[in-house]
Design a protein around this motif. Structure first.
Motif, mmCIF file in Angstrom:
data_model
loop_
_atom_site.group_PDB
_atom_site.id
_atom_site.type_symbol
_atom_site.label_atom_id
_atom_site.label_comp_id
_atom_site.label_asym_id
_atom_site.label_seq_id
_atom_site.Cartn_x
_atom_site.Cartn_y
_atom_site.Cartn_z
ATOM 1 N N VAL A 86 46.224 31.652 41.237
ATOM 2 C CA VAL A 86 45.654 30.547 42.004
ATOM 3 C C VAL A 86 46.442 29.270 41.726
ATOM 4 N N VAL A 87 46.716 29.006 40.455
ATOM 5 C CA VAL A 87 47.481 27.805 40.083
ATOM 6 C C VAL A 87 48.883 27.859 40.676
ATOM 7 N N ARG A 88 49.511 29.020 40.653
ATOM 8 C CA ARG A 88 50.850 29.155 41.236
ATOM 9 C C ARG A 88 50.819 28.858 42.741
ATOM 10 N N ALA A 89 49.821 29.371 43.447
ATOM 11 C CA ALA A 89 49.707 29.082 44.880
ATOM 12 C C ALA A 89 49.516 27.585 45.118
ATOM 13 N N LEU A 90 48.742 26.936 44.256
ATOM 14 C CA LEU A 90 48.494 25.499 44.398
ATOM 15 C C LEU A 90 49.722 24.658 44.091
ATOM 16 N N THR A 91 50.545 25.100 43.159
ATOM 17 C CA THR A 91 51.689 24.279 42.739
ATOM 18 C C THR A 91 52.985 24.612 43.477
ATOM 19 N N THR A 92 53.171 25.872 43.832
ATOM 20 C CA THR A 92 54.432 26.263 44.471
ATOM 21 C C THR A 92 54.267 26.735 45.907
ATOM 22 N N GLY A 93 53.055 27.089 46.284
ATOM 23 C CA GLY A 93 52.820 27.622 47.617
ATOM 24 C C GLY A 93 53.082 29.113 47.731
ATOM 25 N N GLU A 94 53.525 29.730 46.628
ATOM 26 C CA GLU A 94 53.804 31.169 46.659
ATOM 27 C C GLU A 94 52.495 31.954 46.720
ATOM 28 N N PRO A 95 52.438 32.966 47.592
ATOM 29 C CA PRO A 95 51.221 33.783 47.665
ATOM 30 C C PRO A 95 51.111 34.705 46.455
ATOM 31 N N GLY A 96 49.916 35.167 46.201
ATOM 32 C CA GLY A 96 49.677 36.088 45.095
ATOM 33 C C GLY A 96 48.770 37.227 45.524
ATOM 34 N N ARG A 97 48.749 38.259 44.724
ATOM 35 C CA ARG A 97 47.882 39.411 44.962
ATOM 36 C C ARG A 97 47.555 40.033 43.620
ATOM 37 N N ILE A 98 46.293 40.422 43.458
ATOM 38 C CA ILE A 98 45.864 41.070 42.230
ATOM 39 C C ILE A 98 44.736 42.044 42.551
ATOM 40 N N ASP A 99 44.730 43.173 41.877
ATOM 41 C CA ASP A 99 43.620 44.115 41.947
ATOM 42 C C ASP A 99 42.803 43.913 40.683
ATOM 43 N N MET A 100 41.499 43.686 40.863
ATOM 44 C CA MET A 100 40.620 43.420 39.731
ATOM 45 C C MET A 100 39.452 44.390 39.725
ATOM 46 N N THR A 101 39.051 44.787 38.546
ATOM 47 C CA THR A 101 37.844 45.582 38.375
ATOM 48 C C THR A 101 36.704 44.605 38.134
ATOM 49 N N VAL A 102 35.671 44.704 38.974
ATOM 50 C CA VAL A 102 34.545 43.771 38.876
ATOM 51 C C VAL A 102 33.246 44.546 38.774
ATOM 52 N N GLY A 103 32.297 43.950 38.110
ATOM 53 C CA GLY A 103 30.975 44.552 37.984
ATOM 54 C C GLY A 103 30.104 44.184 39.167
ATOM 55 N N THR A 104 29.136 45.039 39.461
ATOM 56 C CA THR A 104 28.197 44.794 40.554
ATOM 57 C C THR A 104 26.806 44.577 39.972
ATOM 58 N N PRO A 105 25.880 44.067 40.778
ATOM 59 C CA PRO A 105 24.511 43.870 40.279
ATOM 60 C C PRO A 105 23.857 45.169 39.800
ATOM 61 N N SER A 106 24.270 46.300 40.361
ATOM 62 C CA SER A 106 23.675 47.580 39.956
ATOM 63 C C SER A 106 24.305 48.141 38.682
ATOM 64 N N GLY A 107 25.318 47.472 38.163
ATOM 65 C CA GLY A 107 25.978 47.919 36.944
ATOM 66 C C GLY A 107 27.214 48.767 37.180
ATOM 67 N N ASP A 108 27.514 49.083 38.431
ATOM 68 C CA ASP A 108 28.723 49.844 38.756
ATOM 69 C C ASP A 108 29.942 48.935 38.658
ATOM 70 N N GLU A 109 31.098 49.564 38.671
ATOM 71 C CA GLU A 109 32.353 48.806 38.730
ATOM 72 C C GLU A 109 33.040 49.100 40.052
ATOM 73 N N GLN A 110 33.630 48.068 40.618
ATOM 74 C CA GLN A 110 34.379 48.194 41.855
ATOM 75 C C GLN A 110 35.771 47.627 41.635
ATOM 76 N N ILE A 111 36.689 48.066 42.472
ATOM 77 C CA ILE A 111 38.043 47.523 42.454
ATOM 78 C C ILE A 111 38.188 46.643 43.693
ATOM 79 N N HIS A 112 38.569 45.396 43.455
ATOM 80 C CA HIS A 112 38.767 44.460 44.553
ATOM 81 C C HIS A 112 40.237 44.067 44.610
ATOM 82 N N SER A 113 40.791 44.142 45.800
ATOM 83 C CA SER A 113 42.150 43.682 46.039
ATOM 84 C C SER A 113 42.038 42.257 46.565
#
Length: 183
Positions: A114-141
């Protein structure tokens, strides 16, 4: 006093002041009038654009977060609350690593992008594992892009995330089947 009272339809603004002498006798009025039609029209257009953006973002199936130049979230859509169980108040006004408990490597990398996009304008992409309210894990791109003004200056960043858990599982199953086939 102001006359007419300010409304979206006002085309002018008037200010009047009553003047009197030492004895309190009326000696006159001072009146100032300013044309504000264009200002009112611009304000209305901005309100309509903001409403349009919020309607689109809140009805998007994706997670959307906007960031100001200081790296703090200025907006997040309702999908964040529904899918991740994180209240908007825990995100808006904060940097990414300030909005979650514990600084995971993925969250630190996300904030760095996010900081790189704000300072240089370069786009970024990341896959993150996130928790859900039900306790499961999801992968978000998550795609991160700089937002630019008409003159090209960076005015913020936007992060758009999508749940790709099913796709990731299908890819893993395909890789497992391929390994099984080769052996």
């Amino acid at each position: 006093t102001r006359w007419p009272p300010p409304t979206a339809a006002s085309s002018s603004w008037c200010c009047r002041s009553r003047r009197g002498d030492a004895a309190g006798e009326l000696t006159g009025y001072i009146v100032a009038i300013r044309e504000i039609t264009d200002q009112r029209r611009t304000e209305q257009q901005l309100r309509e654009l903001d409403t349009d953006f919020r309607t689109l973002a809140d009805n998007s199936p994706d997670n959307i977060i906007r960031y100001g130049l200081d790296g703090r979230a200025t907006y997040c859509n309702q999908q964040i609350e529904e899918r991740l169980g994180v209240q908007r108040s825990k995100i808006v006004g904060r940097r990414p690593t300030d909005s979650v408990a514990g600084h995971t490597e993925q969250m630190i990398e996300y904030e760095r992008q996010v900081v790189r996009a704000l300072t240089t304008g370069e786009p970024g992409r990341i896959d993150m594992t996130v928790g859900t309210p039900s306790g499961d894990e999801q992968i978000h791109s998550i795609l991160i892009r700089a937002e630019r003004a008409d003159d090209g200056e960076i005015r913020g960043a936007i992060a758009i995330g999508r749940d790709v858990t099913d796709l990731a599982r299908a890819r893993q199953a395909l890789a497992d089947k391929e390994r099984e086939f080769r052996s």
